[in-house]
Design a protein around this motif. Structure first.
Motif, short mmCIF file in Angstrom:
data_model
loop_
_atom_site.label_atom_id
_atom_site.label_comp_id
_atom_site.label_asym_id
_atom_site.label_seq_id
_atom_site.Cartn_x
_atom_site.Cartn_y
_atom_site.Cartn_z
N THR A 297 0.86 -1.19 0.00
CA THR A 297 0.00 0.00 0.00
C THR A 297 0.89 1.23 0.00
O THR A 297 2.05 1.19 0.42
N MET A 298 0.33 2.34 -0.46
CA MET A 298 1.12 3.57 -0.51
C MET A 298 1.46 4.10 0.90
O MET A 298 2.59 4.53 1.13
N PRO A 299 0.52 4.07 1.86
CA PRO A 299 0.92 4.47 3.22
C PRO A 299 2.00 3.57 3.80
O PRO A 299 2.84 4.02 4.57
N GLN A 300 2.00 2.27 3.43
CA GLN A 300 3.06 1.38 3.90
C GLN A 300 4.42 1.84 3.38
O GLN A 300 5.41 1.81 4.10
N PHE A 301 4.45 2.27 2.11
CA PHE A 301 5.69 2.81 1.56
C PHE A 301 6.17 4.00 2.38
O PHE A 301 7.36 4.10 2.73
N LEU B 286 2.34 11.06 -13.37
CA LEU B 286 3.22 10.22 -12.56
C LEU B 286 2.64 10.00 -11.16
O LEU B 286 2.77 8.91 -10.59
N ASN B 287 1.99 11.01 -10.64
CA ASN B 287 1.36 10.84 -9.33
C ASN B 287 0.18 9.87 -9.43
O ASN B 287 0.02 8.98 -8.59
N PHE C 76 7.30 11.12 -2.90
CA PHE C 76 7.59 9.79 -3.45
C PHE C 76 8.88 9.78 -4.27
O PHE C 76 9.71 8.89 -4.09
N ILE C 77 9.03 10.74 -5.17
CA ILE C 77 10.17 10.70 -6.08
C ILE C 77 11.49 10.86 -5.33
O ILE C 77 12.48 10.19 -5.61
N LEU C 78 11.52 11.75 -4.31
CA LEU C 78 12.73 11.87 -3.51
C LEU C 78 12.89 10.66 -2.60
O LEU C 78 14.02 10.23 -2.32
N GLY C 79 11.78 10.11 -2.14
CA GLY C 79 11.86 8.91 -1.33
C GLY C 79 12.42 7.72 -2.09
O GLY C 79 13.14 6.89 -1.52
#
Length: 561
Positions: free
Chosen positions: A109-113, A259-260, A439-442
């Motif tokens: 999931t995205m929150p898990q990321f 991209l988002n 996200f992209i920097l992460g």
């Protein structure tokens, strides 16, 4: 005429029975009483590449495309196709760079990321953001626009249409991601077939109105007589520049939008996160090819209705009840001209698109609420059976909230004279730049800290609000010569929302960089992901397919520039 004949209802009933029966068969065949929550929410390891690709498109193509995109095409023409064609390019990028990172790091999931890469605070804030976005913007808009279209075709009261769509979607969603994924294959087939029928009819009508016959003749006539509707890039003098600001649709904010949406969005990435890398990439590539075809069924009909309206085929009252043309009524007005049977097929196609999208959205809401909020913050000891049952309850609750909101404020936000598709894009864009920066920097900068991510999360939304309301208190006419502002017709110079997203993204990245550097000086530790260059290597077949997609996109933009 806003009615369906007995033949149309029979066609629709056949579609409903086939989808429901197939979904039930999939549920019984693949359901396991001891299935884990990840199996229920993600269909872990169960979806093939063609099911993933079809489900991606079925979840994406909904009322916002059939109604909203066709309406925008009625108003501005082919330029709205940039959302489809740029999405095809974006899907290739996501398949190469994003999906390997998710799968290698076992992210579901995205929150898990966000929790794994930053911390629990960032993950929880964004989980709440996503829930609000999915319910307040997406569920509400899909229900309202979908019901508006179905009411316009059938004559059934819009309130009953909203309720019926919600109930149908809940039935599909309760079966879990396996049922959604495999029934989406049928939904995609029906929506593409029905969409092509509507396009064929529209082009034939144009040729007949001009004294010729044939679909190709209709297309050529449409290109000649509505030539102003066949440009992809608008200049600053265009009345549609605020919606599609020139080159920003290629190298500016549109990149962030796509991209988002395709790479950082639970609703979309969920389809691929339960598969292996080869299957996930194959499904995403298949979706990219389908995306190239979408303007044929969601854009050309809108342009056709515009030309037919100019030729007197559509009366004013078909597109308006107050004297202002309503773009959202363009597609339903076209479907009302279909003969018995074909009208039922297109009605089924529209319903398929709406229900598939609602089901996917509701499943994502349930996944985030259950796995990322309830399991993390409320009841960490919850077992899989409890999580699955809670997921089913949250589906019903979320859909109920969507119904209430669509009834209360749907007309005010997306009613007559407004472009529903642009509403969705603009208000989603209030959070997109900050999310994408985070996200992209992460992904690719291990030094990005959780404080920086929290800044992008909240700061991105604040910056978006500031840019939205800044024209009310400041004169931005000095930006007009550079194409970054335009008179809205009331003497106020506004910044196009696509450009606003670009500006906010830059500010978020700069802020994250500065805050991360300050944190590093204080000795703050970061949680890097497992990333190496070998993850991004693709197979020959995928590379060949990606090159073909890229070549087609370049050719399309070159031809319709």
């Amino acid at each position: 005429m806003k009615t369906l004949s007995n033949g149309d209802y029979i066609v629709f009933l056949i579609y409903f029975v086939v989808v429901a029966a197939y979904g039930y068969w999939i549920y019984k065949r693949k359901h396991n009483a001891d299935a884990t929550s990840k199996d229920y929410f993600l269909a872990e390891g169960s979806l093939t590449w063609w099911a993933i690709g079809a489900s991606l498109i079925a979840s994406n193509i909904s009322a916002e495309q059939f109604i909203g995109t066709s309406g925008s095409a009625f108003k501005m023409g082919l330029a709205i196709s940039t959302y489809e064609w740029m999405a095809a390019a974006t899907l290739i990028v996501v398949a190469i760079f994003f999906i390997p990172i998710y799968l290698r790091n076992k992210i579901f999931t995205m929150p898990q990321f966000l929790h794994q890469r930053y911390n629990g605070t960032v993950a929880m804030v964004m989980a709440i953001f996503w829930l609000l976005l999915y319910i307040v913007v997406n569920l509400m808009s899909i229900l309202y626009l979908g019901a508006l279209a179905i009411s316009g075709i059938s004559g059934i009261n819009i309130i009953w249409c909203i309720i019926a769509l919600a109930v149908f979607a809940v039935i599909i969603t309760l079966g879990g991601m396996k049922v959604i994924g495999y029934t989406d294959v049928i939904q995609v087939f029906v929506l593409i077939l029905g969409g092509l029928v509507a396009t064929y009819l529209a082009l034939n009508l144009i040729s007949e109105k001009s004294g010729t016959t044939g679909m190709l003749n209709g297309l050529n006539i449409m290109r000649a007589e509505a030539s102003d509707h066949f440009h992809m890039i608008f200049d600053k003098s265009s009345p549609n520049y605020m919606d599609m600001p020139g080159l920003s649709v290629l190298i500016g904010g549109m990149i962030i939008v796509n991209l988002n949406y395709w790479g950082c969005n639970q609703y979309i990435t969920q389809r691929a996160l339960g598969a292996n890398l080869k299957t996930a990439r194959g499904g995403i590539l298949f979706a990219a090819f389908l995306k190239l075809l979408m303007p044929i069924i969601v854009v050309l009909p809108g342009i056709a209705v515009y030309l037919l309206y100019q030729k007197g085929m559509f009366h004013q009252e078909m597109l308006s009840s107050s004297g202002v043309n309503d773009p959202n009524k363009a597609y339903p007005s076209l479907l009302n001209l279909l003969p018995t049977g074909l009208k039922g097929l297109s009605f089924a196609a529209l319903t398929a698109a709406i229900v598939a999208s609602l089901a996917g959205k509701a499943n994502s809401i349930a996944t985030i609420f259950t796995l990322d909020i309830y399991k993390k913050a409320i009841n960490p000891a919850a077992n899989d059976r409890q999580l699955v049952n809670l997921g089913k309850i949250s589906v019903a609750v979320a859909m109920g909230l969507g119904v209430v909101m669509s009834l209360l404020i749907g007309e005010q936000l997306m009613g007559e004279g407004k472009q529903g598709f642009q509403y969705i894009q603009e208000y989603t864009g209030f959070v997109s730049p900050g999310i994408f920066a985070m996200f992209i920097l992460g992904f690719f900068w291990k030094k990005a800290t959780s404080n920086a991510a929290l800044f992008a999360t909240i700061g991105g939304f604040v910056f978006s609000c500031i840019f939205k309301f800044l024209p009310q208190i400041a004169d931005l006419s000095f930006l007009a010569p550079y194409g970054f502002s335009k008179d809205n017709g009331k003497g106020v110079y506004e910044i196009p929302f696509i450009d606003r997203m670009g500006f906010v993204f830059i500010l978020c990245v700069m802020g994250m960089y500065i805050i991360s550097k300050i944190d590093q000086a204080k000795g703050v530790k970061t949680n890097g992901l497992e990333v190496d260059a070998s993850m991004f290597k693709t197979s020959r077949a995928f590379t060949a397919g990606a090159i073909i997609v890229g070549g087609i996109i370049v050719a399309l933009y070159s031809f319709f520039w």
